[in-house]
Design a protein around this motif. Structure first.
Motif, PDB file in Angstrom:
ATOM      1  N   VAL A   1       4.183  12.647  -3.435  1.00  0.00           N
ATOM      2  CA  VAL A   1       3.943  11.646  -4.085  1.00  0.00           C
ATOM      3  C   VAL A   1       3.653  10.418  -3.251  1.00  0.00           C
ATOM      4  CG1 VAL A   1       6.059  12.042  -5.496  1.00  0.00           C
ATOM      5  CG2 VAL A   1       6.605  10.820  -3.273  1.00  0.00           C
ATOM      6  N   PRO A   2       2.732   9.397  -3.798  1.00  0.00           N
ATOM      7  CA  PRO A   2       2.311   8.460  -2.916  1.00  0.00           C
ATOM      8  C   PRO A   2       3.200   7.567  -2.280  1.00  0.00           C
ATOM      9  CG  PRO A   2       1.264   8.475  -5.555  1.00  0.00           C
ATOM     10  CD  PRO A   2       2.486   9.348  -5.183  1.00  0.00           C
ATOM     11  N   ASN A   3       4.248   7.248  -2.697  1.00  0.00           N
ATOM     12  CA  ASN A   3       5.360   6.396  -2.177  1.00  0.00           C
ATOM     13  C   ASN A   3       6.600   7.073  -1.825  1.00  0.00           C
ATOM     14  OD1 ASN A   3       4.081   3.665  -1.863  1.00  0.00           O
ATOM     15  ND2 ASN A   3       3.675   3.570  -3.895  1.00  0.00           N
ATOM     16  N   GLN A   4       7.059   6.996  -0.636  1.00  0.00           N
ATOM     17  CA  GLN A   4       8.295   7.816  -0.280  1.00  0.00           C
ATOM     18  C   GLN A   4       9.496   7.566  -1.283  1.00  0.00           C
ATOM     19  OE1 GLN A   4      11.468   7.153   1.136  1.00  0.00           O
ATOM     20  NE2 GLN A   4      11.925   9.275   1.437  1.00  0.00           N
TER      21      GLN A   4
ATOM     22  N   ASP B   1      -3.527  16.275  -8.734  1.00  0.00           N
ATOM     23  CA  ASP B   1      -2.300  16.404  -8.018  1.00  0.00           C
ATOM     24  C   ASP B   1      -1.450  15.794  -9.129  1.00  0.00           C
ATOM     25  OD1 ASP B   1      -0.027  16.239  -6.662  1.00  0.00           O
ATOM     26  OD2 ASP B   1      -1.032  15.249  -4.900  1.00  0.00           O
ATOM     27  N   LYS B   2      -0.200  16.413  -9.397  1.00  0.00           N
ATOM     28  CA  LYS B   2       0.795  15.995 -10.332  1.00  0.00           C
ATOM     29  C   LYS B   2       1.702  14.981  -9.707  1.00  0.00           C
ATOM     30  CE  LYS B   2       0.510  20.493 -13.122  1.00  0.00           C
ATOM     31  NZ  LYS B   2      -0.330  19.770 -14.077  1.00  0.00           N
ATOM     32  N   ASP B   3       1.622  14.766  -8.525  1.00  0.00           N
ATOM     33  CA  ASP B   3       2.514  13.971  -7.940  1.00  0.00           C
ATOM     34  C   ASP B   3       4.319  14.078  -8.226  1.00  0.00           C
ATOM     35  OD1 ASP B   3       0.545  12.591  -6.519  1.00  0.00           O
ATOM     36  OD2 ASP B   3       0.239  11.040  -8.116  1.00  0.00           O
TER      37      ASP B   3
ATOM     38  N   ILE C   1      11.452  20.529  -2.563  1.00  0.00           N
ATOM     39  CA  ILE C   1      11.335  19.262  -1.435  1.00  0.00           C
ATOM     40  C   ILE C   1      10.296  18.246  -1.938  1.00  0.00           C
ATOM     41  CG2 ILE C   1      11.454  18.733   0.852  1.00  0.00           C
ATOM     42  CD1 ILE C   1      13.933  20.612  -0.238  1.00  0.00           C
ATOM     43  N   CYS C   2      10.853  17.140  -2.018  1.00  0.00           N
ATOM     44  CA  CYS C   2       9.795  16.061  -2.023  1.00  0.00           C
ATOM     45  C   CYS C   2       9.499  15.158  -0.709  1.00  0.00           C
ATOM     46  CB  CYS C   2      10.409  15.126  -3.101  1.00  0.00           C
ATOM     47  SG  CYS C   2       9.344  13.619  -3.434  1.00  0.00           S
ATOM     48  N   THR C   3       8.220  14.867  -0.744  1.00  0.00           N
ATOM     49  CA  THR C   3       8.041  14.239   0.696  1.00  0.00           C
ATOM     50  C   THR C   3       6.408  13.307   0.213  1.00  0.00           C
ATOM     51  OG1 THR C   3       6.157  15.795   1.265  1.00  0.00           O
ATOM     52  CG2 THR C   3       8.282  16.092   2.192  1.00  0.00           C
TER      53      THR C   3
ATOM     54  N   ILE D   1       1.069  -1.346  -0.022  1.00  0.00           N
ATOM     55  CA  ILE D   1       0.088   0.193   0.083  1.00  0.00           C
ATOM     56  C   ILE D   1       0.924   1.288   0.101  1.00  0.00           C
ATOM     57  CG2 ILE D   1      -2.074  -1.001   1.064  1.00  0.00           C
ATOM     58  CD1 ILE D   1      -1.025  -0.281   3.630  1.00  0.00           C
ATOM     59  N   PRO D   2       0.471   2.293  -0.761  1.00  0.00           N
ATOM     60  CA  PRO D   2       1.336   3.509  -0.732  1.00  0.00           C
ATOM     61  C   PRO D   2       1.086   4.375   0.573  1.00  0.00           C
ATOM     62  CG  PRO D   2      -0.776   3.784  -1.872  1.00  0.00           C
ATOM     63  CD  PRO D   2      -0.889   2.398  -1.663  1.00  0.00           C
ATOM     64  N   THR D   3       2.022   5.140   0.810  1.00  0.00           N
ATOM     65  CA  THR D   3       2.015   5.886   2.124  1.00  0.00           C
ATOM     66  C   THR D   3       0.763   6.404   2.499  1.00  0.00           C
ATOM     67  OG1 THR D   3       4.505   6.266   1.955  1.00  0.00           O
ATOM     68  CG2 THR D   3       3.528   7.705   3.513  1.00  0.00           C
TER      69      THR D   3
END
Length: 345
Positions: free
Chosen positions: A247-250, A241-243, A210-212, A145-147
């Motif tokens: 983003v869904p997964n770290q 959301d352009k992700d 910065i990415c989270t 499952i994604p974060t």
């Protein structure tokens, strides 16, 4: 390093480190549909810093008074029990424990490309829980499952538990039921070694991309203080959301970093250390700026399952935890003397 000046040759070379590159690994992970939950929606649903110092020692439980209005001790959980209840009985009737995990976090929950199986610190713990309840460590179904879908997966009943480097905090204890803490970590900045102008979670982030991961404590930290960094996508948490920055997964953040699409990542240092081990072109910057505890999450109300997990953790802290740490984490996160001691309500 200013935006857009990260060398193209360096970026290209970085993509092919490790097992053919972490970016390639992320793509490969996306193909394992038999284990992966379909995206539920873009709703955002919802260091080793002073390790081993939580409470009186790894095997000693400490009782505390918990005030719901102030949330003084979010890590305090229900006392251990082996008594069956409706949640445990449902698992036994099914004959399988269904656990939500990661499949792309090196050393924690990742797909071994040679063996084709899920491995890691969290995977070992999930198997230990399955063995205690069902008598067989293989009586477990892993669902990746994604974060940002951990809580939704529990609410919908798609999984019984989530064992996925999930931080216990005041907000989340209103949404899911946590076990006692099984690991201590902290938020930290991950950036290319060549980016000498990024020094940590400080004013050096001003103007940086910065990415989270969506739904992560890293994102919440930047909401409180971003130091002028760019960390939100247009349409965050919606279908538009352009992700890119969220983003869904770290692991997607590491791929963005390798491609030069972001300048740095904020995430748990426990996860970042594994990523730095995969790609020697990146490193942790500065020091951890939070203290966070991972817990096993269950659906609110499944108290018998939470108590059973806490029973498993009592024994797990005295031997199996140390073995798992030595095997999976010690090389990248040295110096941890043991798990956090449990706190009980």
């Amino acid at each position: 390093m200013p935006n857009g000046t990260y060398p193209l040759v360096r970026r290209t070379a970085m993509r092919f480190r490790g097992w053919g590159g972490v970016a390639a690994m992320a793509v490969a992970c996306g193909l394992t549909a038999s284990l992966t939950l379909l995206p539920l929606a873009h709703d955002g649903g919802g260091a080793a810093a002073a390790p081993g110092t939580h409470g009186a020692g790894p095997g000693v439980g400490t009782g505390v008074q918990v005030k719901a209005d102030t949330c003084e001790n979010p890590e305090a959980s229900l006392r251990p029990s082996t008594a069956d209840g409706p949640a445990i009985q449902a698992v036994k009737d099914r004959g399988k424990l269904i656990v939500g995990v990661d499949q792309s976090s090196f050393r924690w929950g990742y797909r071994n490309p040679e063996k084709g199986i899920l491995e890691g610190f969290d995977i070992d713990l999930a198997r230990a829980i399955a063995k205690d309840i069902l008598g067989d460590e293989n009586a477990v179904i892993f669902r990746a499952i994604p974060t940002n879908q951990r809580i939704a997966a529990l609410d919908s009943g798609k999984v019984d538990l989530v064992v996925r480097t999930m931080t216990i905090n005041c907000k989340r204890i209103q949404q899911v039921a946590f076990s006692t803490a099984y690991f201590q970590a902290g938020q930290q900045v991950l950036a290319p070694k060549l980016a000498e102008d990024v020094t940590g979670y400080d004013s050096s982030l001003r103007g940086k991309r910065i990415c989270t991961a969506e739904g992560s404590t890293a994102y919440e930290a930047l909401e409180e203080n971003s130091f002028g960094a760019l960390f939100k996508d247009e349409g965050d948490g919606t279908k538009d959301d352009k992700d890119l920055l969220t983003v869904p997964n770290q692991l997607d953040c590491l791929a963005r970093l390798q491609l030069g699409e972001v300048d740095a990542v904020v995430t748990d240092n426990a996860l970042a250390a594994g990523q730095a081990a995969q790609d020697p072109a990146v490193e942790l910057k500065g020091r951890p700026f939070t203290t966070e505890f991972y817990g096993v999450a269950a659906k609110l109300g499944n108290d018998d399952l939470v108590r059973r997990v806490n029973h498993v953790l009592v024994n797990y802290r005295n031997g199996p935890w140390q073995e798992a740490y030595k095997h999976w984490l010690k090389a990248d996160l040295p110096g941890i003397t043991g798990p956090p001691a449990p706190l009980y309500k």
